[in-house]
Design a protein around this motif. Structure first.
Motif, short mmCIF file in Angstrom:
data_model
loop_
_atom_site.label_atom_id
_atom_site.label_comp_id
_atom_site.label_asym_id
_atom_site.label_seq_id
_atom_site.Cartn_x
_atom_site.Cartn_y
_atom_site.Cartn_z
N SER A 171 0.84 -1.20 0.00
CA SER A 171 0.00 0.00 0.00
C SER A 171 0.88 1.25 0.00
N LEU A 172 0.32 2.31 -0.57
CA LEU A 172 1.01 3.59 -0.64
C LEU A 172 1.19 4.19 0.75
N LEU A 173 0.23 3.99 1.61
CA LEU A 173 0.30 4.51 2.97
C LEU A 173 1.45 3.87 3.76
N ALA A 174 1.63 2.57 3.60
CA ALA A 174 2.72 1.87 4.29
C ALA A 174 4.08 2.35 3.79
N LEU A 175 4.21 2.53 2.48
CA LEU A 175 5.47 3.02 1.91
C LEU A 175 5.78 4.42 2.40
N SER A 176 4.78 5.28 2.44
CA SER A 176 4.97 6.64 2.92
C SER A 176 5.39 6.65 4.39
N ALA A 177 4.78 5.81 5.20
CA ALA A 177 5.12 5.73 6.63
C ALA A 177 6.54 5.22 6.83
N ILE A 178 6.94 4.23 6.05
CA ILE A 178 8.29 3.68 6.18
C ILE A 178 9.34 4.71 5.79
N MET A 179 9.07 5.49 4.75
CA MET A 179 10.02 6.53 4.34
C MET A 179 10.14 7.61 5.41
N ARG A 180 9.05 8.00 6.01
CA ARG A 180 9.10 9.01 7.09
C ARG A 180 9.84 8.47 8.32
N ILE A 181 9.62 7.22 8.65
CA ILE A 181 10.33 6.61 9.79
C ILE A 181 11.82 6.52 9.47
N TYR A 182 12.17 6.14 8.25
CA TYR A 182 13.57 6.01 7.90
C TYR A 182 14.29 7.38 7.97
N PHE A 183 13.65 8.41 7.42
CA PHE A 183 14.32 9.72 7.38
C PHE A 183 14.31 10.43 8.72
N TRP A 184 13.22 10.33 9.48
CA TRP A 184 13.11 11.12 10.70
C TRP A 184 12.97 10.29 11.96
N GLY A 185 13.03 8.97 11.86
CA GLY A 185 12.83 8.11 13.03
C GLY A 185 14.08 7.81 13.71
#
Length: 118
Positions: free
Chosen positions: A104-118
């Motif tokens: 899903s697009l939502l899961a990909l978006s969440a993973i990218m935000r976690i990777y960059f800012w998590g």
């Protein structure tokens, strides 16, 4: 950077802005590579009073970024291309030939935000 969601015919673009000196990610948007998606990233840069915005030679950027701060150089996007390679190495669902992918697009978006800012 392109990847896919669900199946290979569903191409998705990960658009992000990178501060070249520190390597900090300013903004990230996941979606199609069109003006709507690119506008979200470029508005953040324009509103933050960026000195210069270097992009590839996509025609959509001409409408979104003021001419006095926009530049397209042959070697101007080396930092972001290096970051793309690092992303493909660290996040397995972005690899080109793998059995791991986002459903899903939502899961990909969440993973990218976690990777960059998590």
């Amino acid at each position: 950077m392109f990847t896919y969601v669900g199946h290979k015919k569903n191409r998705i673009c990960i658009c992000y802005s990178l501060e070249p000196k520190s390597g900090a990610i300013i903004d990230v948007v996941v979606g199609r590579r069109n003006k709507t998606t690119l506008r979200k990233v470029t508005e953040t840069l324009v509103l933050s009073d960026a000195q210069r915005i270097t992009t590839d030679k996509l025609n959509s950027y001409k409408d979104l970024i003021p001419t006095e701060m926009h530049s397209t150089k042959l070697r101007g996007i080396n930092h972001i291309e290096r970051k793309n390679l690092t992303l493909r190495t660290h996040v397995k669902r972005l690899n080109r030939r793998t059995i791991c992918y986002s459903k899903s697009l939502l899961a990909l978006s969440a993973i990218m935000r976690i990777y960059f800012w998590g």
